[in-house]
Design an enzyme around this catalytic site. Structure first.
Site, short mmCIF file in Angstrom:
data_model
loop_
_atom_site.label_atom_id
_atom_site.label_comp_id
_atom_site.label_asym_id
_atom_site.label_seq_id
_atom_site.Cartn_x
_atom_site.Cartn_y
_atom_site.Cartn_z
N TYR A 141 23.24 45.38 40.11
CA TYR A 141 23.90 46.74 40.50
C TYR A 141 23.05 47.77 40.30
CZ TYR A 141 28.93 45.51 40.21
OH TYR A 141 29.89 44.69 40.57
N LYS A 191 24.42 31.44 35.87
CA LYS A 191 24.33 30.57 37.11
C LYS A 191 23.00 29.98 36.99
CE LYS A 191 25.62 28.57 40.82
NZ LYS A 191 26.80 27.53 41.10
N ASP A 223 30.83 29.50 38.05
CA ASP A 223 31.68 28.98 39.16
C ASP A 223 32.88 27.99 38.19
OD1 ASP A 223 29.73 27.16 38.34
OD2 ASP A 223 29.65 26.32 40.58
N ASP A 247 32.29 41.54 36.28
CA ASP A 247 32.91 42.53 37.10
C ASP A 247 33.93 41.39 37.90
OD1 ASP A 247 34.06 44.38 38.68
OD2 ASP A 247 32.71 44.22 40.35
N ASP A 251 38.51 40.83 36.70
CA ASP A 251 39.60 40.92 37.66
C ASP A 251 40.42 39.61 37.65
OD1 ASP A 251 38.64 43.62 38.59
OD2 ASP A 251 39.02 42.96 40.44
C1 IPM Z 1 34.86 47.91 37.61
C2 IPM Z 1 34.79 48.50 39.00
C3 IPM Z 1 33.50 48.99 39.12
C4 IPM Z 1 32.33 48.11 38.88
C5 IPM Z 1 33.20 49.82 40.72
C6 IPM Z 1 34.32 50.52 40.92
C7 IPM Z 1 32.02 50.24 40.83
O1 IPM Z 1 35.02 47.20 39.97
O2 IPM Z 1 34.78 48.71 36.83
O3 IPM Z 1 35.13 46.96 37.21
O4 IPM Z 1 32.05 47.26 39.72
O5 IPM Z 1 31.84 48.06 37.85
MG MG Z 2 35.79 45.49 38.91
#
Ligand code: IPM
Ligand code: MG
Length: 360
Positions: A141, A191, A223, A247, A251
């Protein structure tokens, strides 16, 4: 205690969920006799609209002066085609870097009342209780060189995944300290069968782990980890990983909790002389522009982030526990927002916030 908190609602549903989180913070201050000093600032698309930049200097100054920062979410579809440095997300990445909050803690629990909210079978998710420790201020990032150059078929886009030994060491220590207060197991995710960057990661994690003989360490390729998370989530206690993998995996973790609206996060840096952490607290979910302004978003991720703030930045464990218990009471009551698929008509954002306040 004086609680100096900067509030950055950001974009989309950020404003609504942070409104409820602030109400909860006010209720805690009132009940436990603390003085709350709130400041507000701009970040993300809201900041671009007002000031032309996603992270105004004033916001950084306010955040550096506050004891803790509570953030909503950033991102608006109108900026979808803007270069990364001019997008709302740059505001979030910038403030994480400015505050030096290198460890992002994302707890994932299968709440007993929400087992049916997950599309996975109950017996798979039941009992899940893990924390993702995501490195937050390094990796791909932030790495340079980056950018797009050239033309036509020769157009090239470059990003760089870079970590130093020191960056890996400090986040590894956060994960191991955390594991000591939990089930004493760290799963480090990388990885390393492909990336040199991950080979360094694995080597440094292994070395730091030797300082914690009481904590078990396992390594998992990312993975395989993605698969294990939904096959057998109970095998995880503390899951340590680099920025982008964290990240993505967090999710996926949202599916275990029933909804991404349930996930809080705490981003911490160095300890202050008082023992408290520099902290940035935000729900894991995004700005969900399609839901914004409708009083339908789930505020519990933001409210649980307030609990994390009370615990980590202020050391107020009893207050944090009061917020967590109140959230459980609301979940048990079934008066929750639509994302949690309640049996009865869903509650609104503000009704959920109100119910949490009443339960405190
Ligand atoms: C998170 C979000 C952020 C990230 C984005 C909005 C930049 O997806 O906090 O998980 O990737 O860190
Ligand atoms: Mg995120």
């Amino acid at each position: 205690m004086d609680l100096n908190v900067l509030v950055l609602p950001g974009d989309g549903i950020g404003e609504e969920v942070i409104g409820e989180a602030v109400r909860v913070l006010e209720r805690v201050a009132q009940k436990f006799g603390h003085s709350l000093h709130l400041r507000a600032g701009l970040v993300g698309g809201a900041a671009i609209h007002r000031t032309g930049t996603p992270l105004p200097g004033e916001t950084v100054e306010l955040a550096l002066r506050a004891d803790a920062t509570l953030m909503g979410a950033v991102g608006l579809p109108e900026f979808d085609h803007a270069p990364p440095s001019q997008r709302p997300e740059a505001g979030l990445l910038g403030i994480r870097k400015a505050l030096g909050v290198f460890a992002n803690l994302r707890p994932v629990r299968a709440w007993p009342w929400l087992l049916d909210s997950s599309p996975l079978k109950n017996h798979v998710v039941d009992g899940t209780d893990l924390v993702i420790v995501r490195e937050l201020t390094g990796g791909i990032y932030y790495g340079t060189p980056r950018g797009i150059s050239g033309q036509g078929a020769e157009t090239r886009a470059v990003n760089t995944m870079v970590y130093t030994r020191g960056e890996v060491e400090r986040v590894t220590r956060v994960a191991f300290e955390l594991a000591r207060g939990r089930r004493k197991k760290v799963t480090s995710v990388d990885k390393s069968n492909v990336l040199e960057n991950s080979q360094l990661w694995r080597q440094v994690v292994t070395e730091v782990a030797a300082e914690y003989p009481d904590v078990e360490l396992e390594h998992l390729l990312v993975d395989n980890c993605a698969m294990q998370l939904i096959l057998n989530p109970r095998r995880f206690d503390v899951l340590l990983t680099e920025n982008m993998f964290g990240d993505i995996l967090s999710d996926e973790g949202a599916v275990l909790a029933g909804s991404i609206g349930m996930l809080p996060s705490a981003s911490i840096g160095e300890r202050r002389p008082s023992g408290a952490w520099t902290g940035l607290y935000e729900p894991v979910h995004g700005s969900a522009p399609d839901l914004a302004g409708q009083d339908r978003a789930n505020p519990l991720g933001a409210i649980l982030s307030v609990a994390a703030m009370l615990e980590y930045s202020f050391g107020l464990k009893e207050e944090a526990a009061a917020v967590n218990r109140a959230v459980e009471a609301v979940l048990a009551s079934g008066r929750v927002t639509a994302d949690l698929k309640p049996p009865a008509p869903p509650a609104t954002t503000s009704q959920v916030g109100q119910a949490v306040c009443e339960a405190i």
